[in-house]
Design a protein around this motif. Structure first.
Motif, short mmCIF file in Angstrom:
data_model
loop_
_atom_site.label_atom_id
_atom_site.label_comp_id
_atom_site.label_asym_id
_atom_site.label_seq_id
_atom_site.Cartn_x
_atom_site.Cartn_y
_atom_site.Cartn_z
N GLU A 1 0.85 -1.19 0.00
CA GLU A 1 0.00 0.00 0.00
C GLU A 1 0.88 1.24 0.00
OE1 GLU A 1 -3.25 -0.03 -0.23
OE2 GLU A 1 -3.55 -2.18 0.08
N GLU B 1 0.28 4.27 0.95
CA GLU B 1 0.21 5.12 2.14
C GLU B 1 1.15 4.60 3.24
OE1 GLU B 1 -2.28 4.02 0.42
OE2 GLU B 1 -3.51 5.75 -0.15
N LEU C 1 4.82 5.18 2.36
CA LEU C 1 5.27 6.54 2.70
C LEU C 1 5.49 6.68 4.19
CD1 LEU C 1 3.15 8.98 0.55
CD2 LEU C 1 5.63 8.90 0.73
N ALA C 2 4.57 6.09 4.97
CA ALA C 2 4.69 6.20 6.42
C ALA C 2 6.01 5.59 6.88
CB ALA C 2 3.51 5.50 7.10
N TYR D 1 4.63 10.36 17.67
CA TYR D 1 3.82 9.98 16.50
C TYR D 1 4.11 8.53 16.09
CZ TYR D 1 1.71 9.65 11.99
OH TYR D 1 0.94 9.21 10.95
N ARG E 1 2.22 6.18 18.29
CA ARG E 1 0.79 6.22 17.99
C ARG E 1 0.51 5.34 16.77
NH1 ARG E 1 -3.78 9.89 16.52
NH2 ARG E 1 -4.00 9.40 14.32
N HIS E 2 1.34 5.52 15.75
CA HIS E 2 1.17 4.77 14.50
C HIS E 2 1.36 3.27 14.73
CE1 HIS E 2 1.37 4.34 10.12
NE2 HIS E 2 2.31 3.45 10.32
N GLN F 1 -1.37 1.60 16.97
CA GLN F 1 -2.62 1.39 16.23
C GLN F 1 -2.54 0.13 15.38
OE1 GLN F 1 -3.72 4.73 13.85
NE2 GLN F 1 -3.96 6.08 15.60
N TRP F 2 -1.38 -0.07 14.76
CA TRP F 2 -1.22 -1.27 13.93
C TRP F 2 -1.24 -2.53 14.78
CZ3 TRP F 2 -2.36 -2.57 9.35
CH2 TRP F 2 -2.32 -1.64 8.32
N ARG G 1 -4.78 -3.22 15.48
CA ARG G 1 -5.47 -3.71 14.28
C ARG G 1 -5.13 -5.17 14.00
NH1 ARG G 1 -3.60 0.90 11.52
NH2 ARG G 1 -5.18 2.38 12.14
#
Lengths: 95, 252
Positions: free
Chosen positions: B34, B36, B39-40, B136, B139-140, B143-144, B147
């Motif tokens: 993906e 996005e 890039l992250a 940050y 946080r990222h 979240q993963w 998920r």
């Protein structure tokens, strides 16, 4: 294996206080938080903003291109709606 | 250890941690399915490279031997690196990387927040800047983890395995060796025991939300802080340093 695309989100950025959010583009994400992160990493890498909105593209209600004539053309001959008939008094610098 | 030696050793360690994890993350650039997330990962990896540059530039100045950031990154051998073993482990799959980052960054953020209060003003300034980035990152990554852990049966089982596999490398972060102790003494540096307690609370909260089980503290690997590394570091360094070794002083 078929590749299932994540939902599309539209990204809006406020570039500085006092301005409104403007549409910047779109990204794919599996959920709202991921969309916010993806928008941050895709569209604000060069200090483009101080606030982000993301919204599912499917939630946006858009006008139908087929209805363009009914929607927008009636405004075209109504020039009196533009504030162009005023004389600006002498000495007014900022209007 | 003198006060000067302590500060130099401590700053170098911070630089090594940032560089080695950054290099690991760079290895998977262009491989994401993906755009996005691609890039992250690249953004977050570059944050680490940026932090490594700040630490190395400062370390070079402290050392006073005219070694700049490039010399410290590209012209030292594996045994001279003092990064944590956790960070040099191979990337594995995406869940492995997220697990490693969350375990490390939950520690690193607490370390940086403590360094913001330390007695060396330049290091404190770097810490303020780095902490913003790592907040940050965490946080990222968290979240993963949620998920994946709270996702499908497969993703849950795989990321639980990631946490279990990496757990043995977490102990090293909290064992204060002579450098940590001297740094705490001379510069009011981080109290690793207090950080360990807070880390457990923070990691437990993330794992809980992710429906993952926190492994027990059994045998822990260590040695990275002393320069005793796993075999993986050699390959990483060979690739990372190839250009400077083959073409000394190469520039663009």
């Amino acid at each position: 294996m078929t590749h299932k695309e994540w939902p599309l989100y539209e990204v809006f950025i406020r570039s500085k206080a006092g301005l409104s959010h403007r549409h910047a583009g779109s990204i794919h994400a599996a959920d709202d938080q991921m969309a916010l992160d993806a928008a941050r990493d895709t569209y604000t890498r060069r200090s483009e903003g101080i606030s982000l909105w993301v919204v599912r593209s499917s939630e946006i209600v858009a006008s139908d291109p087929a209805e363009t004539s009914a929607f927008f053309e009636p405004a075209e001959d109504k020039i009196y709606r533009h504030p162009t008939f005023y004389e600006i008094p002498d000495g007014v610098e900022n209007l | 250890m003198t006060k000067d030696e302590t500060l130099l050793a401590y700053v170098l360690r911070l630089g090594d941690n940032a560089l080695i994890l950054g290099q690991r993350m760079i290895e998977v650039v262009t491989t994401y399915p993906e755009l996005e997330e691609e890039l992250a990962n690249a953004n977050l990896a570059l944050d680490y490279i940026g932090q490594a540059r700040l630490f190395y530039t400062y370390a070079g100045k402290l050392e006073g031997k005219n070694r700049g950031e490039d010399a410290l990154a590209f012209l030292r051998d594996g045994g001279e690196f003092r990064n944590l073993l956790l960070l040099e482990q191979p990337n594995g799959h995406f869940g492995d990387m997220m697990a490693r980052q969350v375990l490390f960054e939950s520690f690193y953020l607490l370390q940086l927040e403590a360094l913001e209060q330390c007695d060396d003003s330049q290091l404190a300034e770097i810490a303020v800047r780095a902490a913003k980035e790592i907040r940050y990152h965490l946080r990222h990554g968290a979240q993963w983890l949620v998920r994946l852990g709270d996702g499908t049966d497969t993703s849950h089982a795989r990321v639980q395995q990631s946490i279990t596999d990496y757990w043995q490398y977490t102990g090293e972060m909290f064992v204060a060796d002579n450098v940590d102790q001297a740094f705490a003494e001379f510069f009011a540096g981080p109290d690793l025991e207090a950080i360990h307690q807070q880390w457990q609370v923070n990691v437990a909260a993330i794992l809980d939300e992710a429906t993952l089980t926190m492994p027990g503290d059994e045998w822990m690997a260590s040695g990275g802080k002393r320069g005793r590394h796993s075999e993986h570091l050699g390959y990483l360094i060979a690739e990372m340093q190839f250009l400077q070794r083959a073409y000394p002083g190469a520039n663009w």
